[in-house]
Design an enzyme around this catalytic site. Structure first.
Site, mmCIF file in Angstrom:
data_model
loop_
_atom_site.group_PDB
_atom_site.id
_atom_site.type_symbol
_atom_site.label_atom_id
_atom_site.label_comp_id
_atom_site.label_asym_id
_atom_site.label_seq_id
_atom_site.Cartn_x
_atom_site.Cartn_y
_atom_site.Cartn_z
ATOM 1 N N ASP A 1 10.353 -8.024 -0.535
ATOM 2 C CA ASP A 1 10.948 -7.575 0.811
ATOM 3 C C ASP A 1 12.178 -7.148 0.587
ATOM 4 O O ASP A 1 12.942 -7.681 0.166
ATOM 5 C CB ASP A 1 10.645 -9.071 1.678
ATOM 6 C CG ASP A 1 11.000 -8.518 3.191
ATOM 7 O OD1 ASP A 1 10.189 -7.333 3.569
ATOM 8 O OD2 ASP A 1 11.504 -9.271 4.042
ATOM 9 N N SER A 2 12.384 -5.720 1.137
ATOM 10 C CA SER A 2 13.445 -5.113 1.040
ATOM 11 C C SER A 2 13.988 -4.640 2.405
ATOM 12 O O SER A 2 13.082 -4.160 3.155
ATOM 13 C CB SER A 2 13.101 -3.929 0.008
ATOM 14 O OG SER A 2 12.704 -4.431 -1.281
ATOM 15 N N LYS B 1 6.583 3.191 -2.926
ATOM 16 C CA LYS B 1 7.243 2.136 -3.525
ATOM 17 C C LYS B 1 6.447 1.876 -4.808
ATOM 18 O O LYS B 1 7.238 1.374 -5.823
ATOM 19 C CB LYS B 1 7.074 0.941 -2.467
ATOM 20 C CG LYS B 1 7.806 -0.376 -3.002
ATOM 21 C CD LYS B 1 7.590 -1.339 -1.887
ATOM 22 C CE LYS B 1 8.370 -1.391 -0.505
ATOM 23 N NZ LYS B 1 8.120 -2.306 0.317
ATOM 24 N N ARG C 1 0.818 -1.160 -0.060
ATOM 25 C CA ARG C 1 0.133 -0.071 -0.089
ATOM 26 C C ARG C 1 0.725 1.196 0.078
ATOM 27 O O ARG C 1 0.303 2.194 -0.009
ATOM 28 C CB ARG C 1 -0.880 -0.011 1.254
ATOM 29 C CG ARG C 1 -1.823 -1.211 1.260
ATOM 30 C CD ARG C 1 -2.708 -1.019 2.276
ATOM 31 N NE ARG C 1 -3.544 -2.535 2.577
ATOM 32 C CZ ARG C 1 -4.592 -2.643 1.807
ATOM 33 N NH1 ARG C 1 -5.158 -2.170 0.901
ATOM 34 N NH2 ARG C 1 -5.207 -4.061 2.174
ATOM 35 N N ASN C 2 2.140 0.996 0.063
ATOM 36 C CA ASN C 2 3.012 2.235 -0.077
ATOM 37 C C ASN C 2 3.339 2.616 -1.620
ATOM 38 O O ASN C 2 3.530 2.226 -2.373
ATOM 39 C CB ASN C 2 4.540 1.645 0.558
ATOM 40 C CG ASN C 2 5.510 2.731 0.732
ATOM 41 O OD1 ASN C 2 5.620 3.631 -0.372
ATOM 42 N ND2 ASN C 2 6.136 2.640 1.813
ATOM 43 N N GLU C 3 2.602 3.916 -1.627
ATOM 44 C CA GLU C 3 2.660 4.674 -2.734
ATOM 45 C C GLU C 3 3.978 5.198 -3.335
ATOM 46 O O GLU C 3 4.251 5.311 -4.349
ATOM 47 C CB GLU C 3 1.697 6.000 -2.668
ATOM 48 C CG GLU C 3 0.152 5.562 -2.489
ATOM 49 C CD GLU C 3 -0.350 4.933 -3.787
ATOM 50 O OE1 GLU C 3 0.304 4.990 -4.746
ATOM 51 O OE2 GLU C 3 -1.462 4.236 -3.492
ATOM 52 N N PHE D 1 12.594 7.583 -0.013
ATOM 53 C CA PHE D 1 12.076 7.306 1.030
ATOM 54 C C PHE D 1 12.605 6.337 2.001
ATOM 55 O O PHE D 1 13.876 5.824 1.607
ATOM 56 C CB PHE D 1 10.574 6.764 0.877
ATOM 57 C CG PHE D 1 10.562 5.257 0.081
ATOM 58 C CD1 PHE D 1 10.402 4.152 0.902
ATOM 59 C CD2 PHE D 1 10.612 5.386 -1.141
ATOM 60 C CE1 PHE D 1 10.340 2.894 0.214
ATOM 61 C CE2 PHE D 1 10.696 4.002 -2.003
ATOM 62 C CZ PHE D 1 10.541 2.997 -1.337
ATOM 63 N N TYR E 1 15.159 4.752 4.278
ATOM 64 C CA TYR E 1 16.580 5.006 4.803
ATOM 65 C C TYR E 1 17.491 5.896 3.573
ATOM 66 O O TYR E 1 18.564 6.130 3.854
ATOM 67 C CB TYR E 1 17.371 3.716 5.068
ATOM 68 C CG TYR E 1 16.963 3.129 6.230
ATOM 69 C CD1 TYR E 1 17.229 3.543 7.725
ATOM 70 C CD2 TYR E 1 15.995 1.946 6.069
ATOM 71 C CE1 TYR E 1 16.772 2.808 8.489
ATOM 72 C CE2 TYR E 1 15.445 1.374 7.147
ATOM 73 C CZ TYR E 1 15.628 1.591 8.474
ATOM 74 O OH TYR E 1 15.288 1.132 9.636
ATOM 75 N N ASP E 2 16.794 6.379 2.386
ATOM 76 C CA ASP E 2 17.459 7.024 1.369
ATOM 77 C C ASP E 2 18.277 8.302 1.881
ATOM 78 O O ASP E 2 19.436 8.364 1.475
ATOM 79 C CB ASP E 2 16.458 7.334 0.196
ATOM 80 C CG ASP E 2 16.048 6.260 -0.585
ATOM 81 O OD1 ASP E 2 16.527 4.906 -0.491
ATOM 82 O OD2 ASP E 2 15.273 6.429 -1.401
#
EC number: 3.6.1.66
Length: 328
Positions: free
Chosen positions: A196-197, A139, A135-137, A280, A282-283
């Site tokens: 999964d990152s 990503k 649901r992460n827009e 977004f 840890y970038d």
């Protein structure tokens, strides 16, 4: 006809080409049958070019993994030289060449594909739809940029609010990605891609790892996670000892198929303070390799070329058509 030299190179493919008055593919590691099939496919495209100023492609293949990458390279050359807008669209194990809503040509894998699979399209037409299990827009935007270049339409879980959350109870990236992809595919009957990152920091024994999203606790936010990470490394002053890797595992699941798994890493270091406004997670605190630039300073297209997710998606695209065709 320009004298421009075109080149594409990654760990699996390396092509060098120029436009000439004839069509030629040569090099190592490419089957003669594959070359003939691609030439036959593109002869139909070449037949529609300007005969007063004939244009053909001369491509040398240094290394090659799949027809998709080679066809895309040649079509990009043709588009740039002729101002055409031909799109390369993976579909149900085949590769479609389309322009202005017209189907120009179809590349079939060895053995073909079943008609039921090929014609099982939605009302939206040809082209594969990928449901991203998130649901992460932020990503989703990255995946949409990456898949859009290859002709895919992307949905995410916000399009399916009725679906339950899938608990990430695995202890490895692959276990979590499989849980999400295979569960949601079973519930929806759709092809689903889950990733999964996470960030693996060597000085922390690989943490935060699979716990990257909730590193700072149950109410974690990106800012809180970054702050905790910097606190954990506060006494590590040597940048070489602050080495880290972003990691992605991608799993594609579909009904009645064995899941497809690919992985990729993006090496770098953890900075001492955040920098940059893009991206977004840890970038802002991740220094890209030896460049000195933070991941959050990169524009989206730059990041997609370098990042763990971009690398993993490109690997996926190389093996995806054969996977689809094999199990259709």
């Amino acid at each position: 006809m320009s004298e421009k030299i075109y080149e594409y190179k990654d760990e699996n493919n390396w092509f060098i080409g120029k436009m000439t008055g004839h069509n030629l593919i040569s090099g190592w590691g490419v089957k003669h049958t594959t070359i003939k099939k691609i030439d036959d496919l593109l002869d139909g495209i070449a037949a529609t070019l300007d005969w007063e100023n004939p244009k053909g492609y001369d491509v040398s293949v240094v290394r090659h993994q799949s027809p998709l990458s080679l066809i895309t390279f040649i079509i990009d050359m043709i588009n740039q030289e002729t101002q055409r807008e031909i799109k390369v669209t993976p579909h149900a194990g085949t590769i479609l060449l389309m322009e202005n809503a017209k189907l120009l040509a179809v590349y079939l894998p060895e053995g073909g594909v079943s008609t039921a699979t090929f014609f099982a399209t939605s009302e939206q037409g040809f082209g594969d739809i990928i449901l991203i299990a998130t649901r992460n827009e932020g990503k989703t935007k990255e995946f949409r940029n990456l898949f859009g270049q290859l002709g895919y339409r992307v949905e995410n879980l916000n399009d399916y609010p009725e679906l339950p959350e899938v608990a990430e109870t695995g202890t490895t990236f692959e276990e979590n990605a499989r849980l999400k992809a295979e569960t949601i595919s079973r519930l929806t009957g759709k092809m689903v891609l889950a990733d999964d990152s996470g960030l693996k920091v060597d000085a922390l024994g690989g943490l935060p790892g699979v716990w990257s999203a909730r590193f700072s606790g149950p109410d974690a936010t990106d800012a809180k996670n970054n702050a905790k990470l910097l606190h954990e490394l506060a006494m590590v002053f040597d940048q070489k000892k602050r080495s880290a890797q972003f990691h992605t595992t991608l799993v594609v699941a579909a009904p009645n198929k064995d899941s497809l798994v690919v992985e990729a890493d993006w090496p770098g270091y953890i900075a001492t303070q955040p920098k940059g406004e893009n991206g977004f997670g840890y970038d802002p605190v991740f220094i890209v390799g030896e460049t000195g630039h933070h991941a959050a300073e990169l524009e989206a297209d730059q990041k997609n070329q370098l990042s763990h997710r971009g690398q993993a998606v490109r690997k996926l695209m190389e093996v995806f058509p054969a996977w689809q065709a094999k199990q259709s």
